[in-house]
Design a protein around this motif. Sequence first.
Motif, PDB file in Angstrom:
ATOM      1  N   LYS A 139      46.057  23.335  36.536  1.00  0.00           N
ATOM      2  CA  LYS A 139      47.278  24.141  36.451  1.00  0.00           C
ATOM      3  C   LYS A 139      47.318  25.012  35.213  1.00  0.00           C
ATOM      4  N   GLN A 140      46.295  24.867  34.351  1.00  0.00           N
ATOM      5  CA  GLN A 140      46.319  25.614  33.103  1.00  0.00           C
ATOM      6  C   GLN A 140      45.306  26.759  33.073  1.00  0.00           C
ATOM      7  N   THR A 141      44.685  27.047  34.220  1.00  0.00           N
ATOM      8  CA  THR A 141      43.734  28.143  34.263  1.00  0.00           C
ATOM      9  C   THR A 141      44.465  29.454  34.033  1.00  0.00           C
ATOM     10  N   HIS A 142      43.821  30.357  33.299  1.00  0.00           N
ATOM     11  CA  HIS A 142      44.462  31.606  32.909  1.00  0.00           C
ATOM     12  C   HIS A 142      44.197  32.688  33.948  1.00  0.00           C
ATOM     13  N   ILE A 143      44.747  32.466  35.115  1.00  0.00           N
ATOM     14  CA  ILE A 143      44.619  33.416  36.214  1.00  0.00           C
ATOM     15  C   ILE A 143      46.016  33.940  36.540  1.00  0.00           C
ATOM     16  N   PRO A 144      46.176  35.250  36.678  1.00  0.00           N
ATOM     17  CA  PRO A 144      47.510  35.821  36.928  1.00  0.00           C
ATOM     18  C   PRO A 144      47.971  35.582  38.354  1.00  0.00           C
ATOM     19  N   TRP A 145      48.379  34.336  38.655  1.00  0.00           N
ATOM     20  CA  TRP A 145      48.734  34.000  40.021  1.00  0.00           C
ATOM     21  C   TRP A 145      49.877  34.859  40.544  1.00  0.00           C
ATOM     22  N   LYS A 146      50.896  35.052  39.720  1.00  0.00           N
ATOM     23  CA  LYS A 146      52.030  35.852  40.184  1.00  0.00           C
ATOM     24  C   LYS A 146      51.585  37.268  40.531  1.00  0.00           C
ATOM     25  N   ARG A 147      50.706  37.813  39.690  1.00  0.00           N
ATOM     26  CA  ARG A 147      50.186  39.163  39.941  1.00  0.00           C
ATOM     27  C   ARG A 147      49.377  39.183  41.243  1.00  0.00           C
ATOM     28  N   LEU A 148      48.525  38.176  41.437  1.00  0.00           N
ATOM     29  CA  LEU A 148      47.682  38.135  42.626  1.00  0.00           C
ATOM     30  C   LEU A 148      48.506  38.015  43.908  1.00  0.00           C
ATOM     31  N   PHE A 149      49.435  37.057  43.909  1.00  0.00           N
ATOM     32  CA  PHE A 149      50.149  36.767  45.150  1.00  0.00           C
ATOM     33  C   PHE A 149      51.335  37.688  45.404  1.00  0.00           C
ATOM     34  N   LYS A 150      51.520  38.676  44.550  1.00  0.00           N
ATOM     35  CA  LYS A 150      52.469  39.743  44.842  1.00  0.00           C
ATOM     36  C   LYS A 150      51.783  40.929  45.511  1.00  0.00           C
ATOM     37  N   LYS A 151      50.457  40.876  45.597  1.00  0.00           N
ATOM     38  CA  LYS A 151      49.685  41.970  46.172  1.00  0.00           C
ATOM     39  C   LYS A 151      49.585  41.804  47.690  1.00  0.00           C
ATOM     40  N   ALA A 152      49.946  42.862  48.410  1.00  0.00           N
ATOM     41  CA  ALA A 152      49.850  42.820  49.869  1.00  0.00           C
ATOM     42  C   ALA A 152      48.408  42.668  50.327  1.00  0.00           C
ATOM     43  N   SER A 153      47.475  43.223  49.549  1.00  0.00           N
ATOM     44  CA  SER A 153      46.063  43.137  49.927  1.00  0.00           C
ATOM     45  C   SER A 153      45.547  41.696  49.884  1.00  0.00           C
ATOM     46  N   VAL A 154      46.083  40.911  48.943  1.00  0.00           N
ATOM     47  CA  VAL A 154      45.694  39.508  48.861  1.00  0.00           C
ATOM     48  C   VAL A 154      46.201  38.750  50.088  1.00  0.00           C
ATOM     49  N   TRP A 155      47.432  38.995  50.458  1.00  0.00           N
ATOM     50  CA  TRP A 155      47.987  38.322  51.631  1.00  0.00           C
ATOM     51  C   TRP A 155      47.325  38.812  52.913  1.00  0.00           C
ATOM     52  N   ALA A 156      46.882  40.061  52.918  1.00  0.00           N
ATOM     53  CA  ALA A 156      46.200  40.584  54.104  1.00  0.00           C
ATOM     54  C   ALA A 156      44.913  39.818  54.377  1.00  0.00           C
ATOM     55  N   VAL A 157      44.123  39.586  53.317  1.00  0.00           N
ATOM     56  CA  VAL A 157      42.859  38.873  53.513  1.00  0.00           C
ATOM     57  C   VAL A 157      43.101  37.393  53.803  1.00  0.00           C
ATOM     58  N   ILE A 158      44.152  36.824  53.204  1.00  0.00           N
ATOM     59  CA  ILE A 158      44.475  35.416  53.459  1.00  0.00           C
ATOM     60  C   ILE A 158      44.901  35.216  54.914  1.00  0.00           C
ATOM     61  N   LEU A 159      45.831  36.047  55.391  1.00  0.00           N
ATOM     62  CA  LEU A 159      46.335  35.890  56.753  1.00  0.00           C
ATOM     63  C   LEU A 159      45.275  36.227  57.795  1.00  0.00           C
ATOM     64  N   ALA A 160      44.419  37.197  57.486  1.00  0.00           N
ATOM     65  CA  ALA A 160      43.321  37.510  58.404  1.00  0.00           C
ATOM     66  C   ALA A 160      42.361  36.326  58.504  1.00  0.00           C
ATOM     67  N   GLN A 161      42.100  35.677  57.370  1.00  0.00           N
ATOM     68  CA  GLN A 161      41.231  34.501  57.380  1.00  0.00           C
ATOM     69  C   GLN A 161      41.877  33.347  58.143  1.00  0.00           C
ATOM     70  N   PHE A 162      43.212  33.231  58.048  1.00  0.00           N
ATOM     71  CA  PHE A 162      43.918  32.251  58.868  1.00  0.00           C
ATOM     72  C   PHE A 162      43.505  32.413  60.330  1.00  0.00           C
ATOM     73  N   SER A 163      43.577  33.650  60.809  1.00  0.00           N
ATOM     74  CA  SER A 163      43.300  33.935  62.218  1.00  0.00           C
ATOM     75  C   SER A 163      41.841  33.708  62.562  1.00  0.00           C
ATOM     76  N   VAL A 164      40.946  34.239  61.722  1.00  0.00           N
ATOM     77  CA  VAL A 164      39.513  34.141  61.997  1.00  0.00           C
ATOM     78  C   VAL A 164      39.053  32.692  62.044  1.00  0.00           C
ATOM     79  N   ALA A 165      39.413  31.918  61.015  1.00  0.00           N
ATOM     80  CA  ALA A 165      38.949  30.533  60.931  1.00  0.00           C
ATOM     81  C   ALA A 165      39.524  29.678  62.063  1.00  0.00           C
ATOM     82  N   SER A 166      40.811  29.795  62.297  1.00  0.00           N
ATOM     83  CA  SER A 166      41.447  28.922  63.284  1.00  0.00           C
ATOM     84  C   SER A 166      40.951  29.197  64.698  1.00  0.00           C
ATOM     85  N   THR A 167      40.773  30.471  65.053  1.00  0.00           N
ATOM     86  CA  THR A 167      40.305  30.784  66.405  1.00  0.00           C
ATOM     87  C   THR A 167      38.838  30.408  66.587  1.00  0.00           C
TER      88      THR A 167
END
Length: 464
Positions: A252-280
């Motif tokens: 929990k102490q890694t210095h990664i800008p999580w808020k910055r990352l998960f506010k990006k639509a592009s990050v959610w685009a790749v996450i949700l696309a992977q949801f679909s690809v992996a599950s199907t």
Amino acid sequence: MASDDPKSGEQVSGSDVLVFPHQQCQVAQDSSPKQMGANVDACWSRSEARVWTLMLLLGTCLLYCTRVTMPICAVTMSEHFSWNKKQSGIALGSFFWGYCLTQVIGGHLSDKVGGEKILLLSASAGGLITTITPLVTHMTSVPLLFLTSLRFLMGLVQGVHFPALVSLFSRKVRENERAFICCTVGSGSQIGSLVIGGVGSFLLDWYGWESVFYFAGLCTLFWVYWMHRHLLSEKEHTISLEDLTKSLFHFKQTHIPWKRLFKKASVWAVILAQFSVASTFFTLVCWLPTFFKETFPESKGWVFNVVPWLVAIPASIFSGILSDHLTSLGFQTVSVRKLMQIIGMGASSFFILCLSQTTTFRKAILFVSASIGLQTFNHSGILVNVQDLAPSCAGFLYGVANTGGAILGVILVYLSGYFIDTMGSWTPVFHLVIVVNVVGLCIFLLFAEARRVDIDPTCATRDL
């Protein structure tokens, strides 16, 4: 060779150096296999890349050999233990409950201690579990419970494999070679399915379902031995308890800008696309052997367990070559990634729709082969796009994406068994796969980008 400036994220001139936010990736000189990877901050040289690509391809192949043993043997085991479709669905789906739990932590540990170490631990445990599965199952009066538990454990140890690969590639592979290497190694999933589909079908007929598990498990353990003996240095195949504890404690102490990352639509685009690809993909891998066995009972098992993967292997490698070639010609990276996903999710769904309408074995094989072959284009789309967006924490981010895919995979595998039992038809299963794929594709096309989003002082100047 161009390199990324850690502060600006722009390409700067360099001397065979590729700079990531948390480390430098320098091109190493050719070395012997024993020395390969000794410098954790160095990109693989061409000779190193060839050897590592071949061995990781084989490792991914064996990963799928052990993973697909259960779907290959599902019909025979169901008859032997008198399971109905719902019980078979529980046994098949239990893998994904474990698989979804270790994706994130596996990616994080790979970013911290090295993907090669995590890969070796995963393969060791997976090979052992596969080998003892028949023994444990026959020793109990409740085989479904014990088999479900073992498949759950298998999911736990295999969940770290692909996040570890992504983390390793983000450190060791030059940017203009990632698509080809990712796709080549990724084709191991098709080769593994092909090998276990062909060899496993014959073993199943000649020696029983137990032999399929023994074959896959022992081959995996031999691969671990070879890697340990000939490729990895002692430093690379050793993880101290202190290193693991420290990595987990500072999770929990890694210095990664999580808020910055998960506010990006592009990050959610790749996450949700992977949801679909992996599950199907998980759903198809789990149920297609049963579909062919029940729909075309006179057909030979080796045909539908082998032919689709023969198509998928060259398709996967071709997609990587095509992707890197288009990028080298000057096409926008994001446009190339989207094109790969249109083929991997859109075109493949069209052939699944055709499969749901066919009544002949030859057409069914044709449509399944085309669909699975085209799905391999996802390797040069989503899998590389994660590294485009956040090379400093690619393993972790891919772990997040694949976790969602595994959870959705559990749901779809179970729903598929329910639909087959209650509706007596495979058409709703295929339609469900199509809908999930199309939704994921639309989100990716609308919001995907290829610009780095992990460029932040707190992430760029500190080691993960």
